[in-house]
Design a protein around this motif. Structure first.
Motif, PDB file in Angstrom:
ATOM      1  N   LYS A  83       0.637  -1.437   0.161  1.00  0.00           N
ATOM      2  CA  LYS A  83      -0.346   0.654   0.026  1.00  0.00           C
ATOM      3  C   LYS A  83       1.227   1.698  -0.079  1.00  0.00           C
ATOM      4  N   ILE A  84       1.827   1.380   0.058  1.00  0.00           N
ATOM      5  CA  ILE A  84       3.456   2.228   0.183  1.00  0.00           C
ATOM      6  C   ILE A  84       3.849   2.058  -1.077  1.00  0.00           C
ATOM      7  N   VAL A  85       3.891   3.455  -1.389  1.00  0.00           N
ATOM      8  CA  VAL A  85       4.980   3.753  -2.371  1.00  0.00           C
ATOM      9  C   VAL A  85       5.734   5.127  -2.189  1.00  0.00           C
ATOM     10  N   SER A  86       6.695   4.979  -2.273  1.00  0.00           N
ATOM     11  CA  SER A  86       7.432   6.280  -1.703  1.00  0.00           C
ATOM     12  C   SER A  86       8.803   7.089  -2.639  1.00  0.00           C
ATOM     13  N   VAL A  87       9.193   8.302  -2.931  1.00  0.00           N
ATOM     14  CA  VAL A  87       9.114   8.351  -4.008  1.00  0.00           C
ATOM     15  C   VAL A  87      10.357   9.447  -3.086  1.00  0.00           C
ATOM     16  N   GLU A  88      12.253   9.095  -3.368  1.00  0.00           N
ATOM     17  CA  GLU A  88      13.130   9.986  -3.126  1.00  0.00           C
ATOM     18  C   GLU A  88      14.021  10.894  -4.652  1.00  0.00           C
ATOM     19  N   VAL A  89      14.141  11.718  -4.189  1.00  0.00           N
ATOM     20  CA  VAL A  89      14.946  12.195  -5.143  1.00  0.00           C
ATOM     21  C   VAL A  89      16.679  11.717  -5.801  1.00  0.00           C
ATOM     22  N   ASP A  90      17.474  11.478  -4.558  1.00  0.00           N
ATOM     23  CA  ASP A  90      18.383  10.739  -4.314  1.00  0.00           C
ATOM     24  C   ASP A  90      18.773   9.639  -4.701  1.00  0.00           C
ATOM     25  N   PRO A  91      19.333   9.183  -5.638  1.00  0.00           N
ATOM     26  CA  PRO A  91      19.194   7.637  -5.824  1.00  0.00           C
ATOM     27  C   PRO A  91      19.630   6.647  -4.541  1.00  0.00           C
ATOM     28  N   GLU A  92      21.233   7.757  -4.453  1.00  0.00           N
ATOM     29  CA  GLU A  92      21.496   6.684  -3.211  1.00  0.00           C
ATOM     30  C   GLU A  92      21.204   7.192  -1.402  1.00  0.00           C
ATOM     31  N   VAL A  93      20.494   8.304  -1.399  1.00  0.00           N
ATOM     32  CA  VAL A  93      19.378   8.019  -0.415  1.00  0.00           C
ATOM     33  C   VAL A  93      18.524   6.836  -0.459  1.00  0.00           C
TER      34      VAL A  93
END
Length: 382
Positions: free
Chosen positions: A147-157
């Motif tokens: 149920k969770i989609v999480s978006v992060e701009v930094d690929p390493e993070v």
């Protein structure tokens, strides 16, 4: 003797008790999540502690072999996990004076936001800003990883968060990209939660939230006053709501960071007049928020003028507008230049807000339409 990771269950229970006493943790399912998810699993790469007394702030790494490391993982404080966009604690020996760019948010705020999101069983959630993955893990425990989609701009993070989540048995959909643009694939969500600050609520979040769904995000400005907003999405593609109070602060989404100041304008040019309000008014959190409404693309800087004196300057780099304030005895003057009169606009908003009784941010309303974002406060009767 330093505790081992396997000993953290008592610390998790103590954290849950503390968050409940503070009013951040209110319901059983979220208590279960806090007691189940080990925060230390998301801090294996260490963090940076601020060096006491340093100015500008210097940071030094704290690694898992440090005495008291596990106990510090469960203090209710934010822990900086990256500086300067790329540097993590394991990269450094000694100290560094650079800007923090990623952190593990204090548990009090993480849990309060999940509670304020008002999720129900079966809800699908878009999380803007994966960070260390601790908040993501709490959401996975409560709702299920699917149920969770999480978006992060930094690929390493994002990659580090994925490893930590996997070690805890969670495998949500992690997306690398600009969270302000939502996610591809025709997703629709019941809830959107942002762990980064935004200048305006992105249209993509409204488009990808079902009617009746909720968006929870910290609305910020470049004068660094901010507040947590909760909006409900309507059938007509608009969203409306209010602010929840508490002077909530997050790092701004990287695509919305202010532009570099570059070469400053000639501050002796422009038009000068007596100021109705001096820059000291911006020391008040709400007054500064009101000023950001008036001048949403402006930054506040302090320029040294010799003799230990500083001159406050408000500048909109992109527009080329500026306002410089100077103290003359017990009064202030303002000199303004460029295509707009920034201090005129700020004073007009501040005067109306003061006339209306200086309401707190929890009384403000926010409306987002295809034409833009509007933030208002209640007016005095009559």
């Amino acid at each position: 003797m330093t505790r081992t990771a396997g000993d953290s269950a008592p610390l998790r229970r103590a954290l849950a008790d503390s968050l409940a006493e503070l009013g951040a943790l209110r319901t059983g399912p979220w208590r279960e999540a806090v007691e189940a998810v080990p925060r230390e699993a998301f801090l294996r790469g260490g963090w940076f502690d601020a060096v006491p007394g340093s100015a500008p702030t210097a940071w030094r790494p704290v690694m898992p072999d440090a005495p008291g490391w596990l106990e510090q993982c469960y203090r209710d404080e934010s822990l900086v996990t990256q500086v300067a966009g790329t540097i993590v604690p394991g990269d450094l020996r000694g100290e560094i004076m650079r800007t923090p760019t990623s952190s593990s948010t204090m548990p009090n705020l993480v849990v309060r936001m999940w509670e304020e999101l008002r999720v129900e069983d079966g809800h699908r959630v878009l999380e803007a800003g994966t960070g260390t993955g601790y908040s993501t893990a709490l959401g996975c425990h409560r709702l299920g990883e699917e149920k969770i989609v999480s978006v992060e701009v930094d690929p390493e993070v994002s990659a580090r968060a994925g490893v930590s989540l996997g070690a805890c048995g969670f495998f949500p959909e992690l997306v690398v990209g600009d969270a302000l643009a939502g996610v591809a694939g025709g997703h629709r969500f019941d809830r959107v939660i942002s762990t980064c600050g935004v200048l305006t609520i992105p249209p993509a979040w409204i488009e990808q939230t079902r009617p009746g769904g909720i968006i929870l995000a910290t609305v910020c400005g470049w004068m660094y006053s901010s507040e947590l907003a909760r909006l409900t999405v309507s059938e007509d593609g608009t969203a409306h709501g209010g602010f929840l109070g508490g002077q909530i602060s997050f790092m701004l989404a990287r695509p919305q960071l202010p532009p570099r100041l570059g070469m400053l304008p000639d501050l002796d040019a422009g038009d000068e007049r007596a100021a109705v309000h001096g820059p000291d008014v911006l020391g008040d959190w709400t007054a500064r928020f009101v000023s950001q409404i008036a001048a949403p693309r402006a930054q506040r800087v302090m320029l040294g003028v010799g003799g230990g004196q500083e001159r406050p300057v408000i500048i909109d780099v992109e527009a080329g507008a500026w306002a410089a304030l100077t103290r003359e005895g017990n009064r202030w003057t303002v000199r303004q230049g460029g295509p707009a009169r920034l201090w005129d606009d700020i004073e007009e908003h501040l005067t109306r807000w003061l006339t209306d009784g200086s309401p707190g941010l929890e009384a403000f309303g926010i409306l987002v339409t295809p034409e833009g974002q509007a933030i208002t406060w209640p007016r005095c009767a009559g």
